[in-house]
Scaffold this active site. Structure first.
Site: not given
Ligand code: CA2
Length: 151
Positions: A9-10, A17, A22, A78, A81, A102, A104, A111
């Site tokens: 997700p996201n 963003r 990221y 990946n 969350a 896995e 990230h 974090r």
């Molecule tokens: O660091 C990573 O790849 C994560 O999997 C990213 C997740 C986070 O919940 C994990 O703890 C670590 C969040 C992805 C959100 O992606 C976004 C991308 C652009 C803008 C906002 C969020």
């Protein structure tokens, strides 16, 4: 060799963003780069993103159907969350018994504490994080090397 990249997700928001956290690459750019890398490695690659836990579970189950269209020999995941919460994704990965890495973008251990726990890591071939889009590249290389060693 058929491989699957799963994005949770996201991650569809990448490049639009939070570039400080990221990176600037869009998900499409990451997938295109992985596709080129896969071609160089001589493997087939498909990428799939969903914001829905059940859709990710469905795609993992599809990967486990050896004779089906979406079958995979290895998975780069990946789970975003869901890494920290999803028993369903863990169960699906263990049910299909497909080796997975896995990945990230960020270093989750640098974090919040709730990101330090992964429900997927203990059964993964390996875990890579903290290198931005390069994490995916390292994960794909590592997974292909692993699968070539065990075959
Ligand atoms: O660091 C990573 O790849 C994560 O999997 C990213 C997740 C986070 O919940 C994990 O703890 C670590 C969040 C992805 C959100 O992606 C976004 C991308 C652009 C803008 C906002 C969020």
């Amino acid at each position: 060799m058929r491989l699957l990249v799963l994005h949770g997700p996201n991650l569809n928001l990448l490049g639009q963003r939070e570039p400080g956290l990221y990176g600037c690459s869009t998900l499409a750019a990451i997938d295109a780069s992985l596709a080129r890398q896969a071609e160089g490695l001589g493997v087939e690659l498909e990428s799939f993103q969903s914001n829905h836990e059940g859709a990710l579970v469905d795609r993992i189950q599809q990967a486990g159907d050896r004779s089906g269209q979406g079958a995979a020999d290895g998975i780069v995941i990946n789970a975003a969350a869901y890494t920290h919460t999803s028993v369903a994704i863990r169960d699906a990965l263990l049910a299909v018994a497909i080796p997975y890495v896995e990945v990230h973008l960020s270093n989750v251990h640098a974090r919040e504490t709730f990101r330090h726990r992964s429900l997927l890591a203990d059964r993964a071939v390996g875990v890579i994080g903290g290198f931005g889009a390069t994490s995916y590249r390292l994960a794909l290389d590592g997974l292909v090397s692993h699968l070539r060693e065990v075959r």
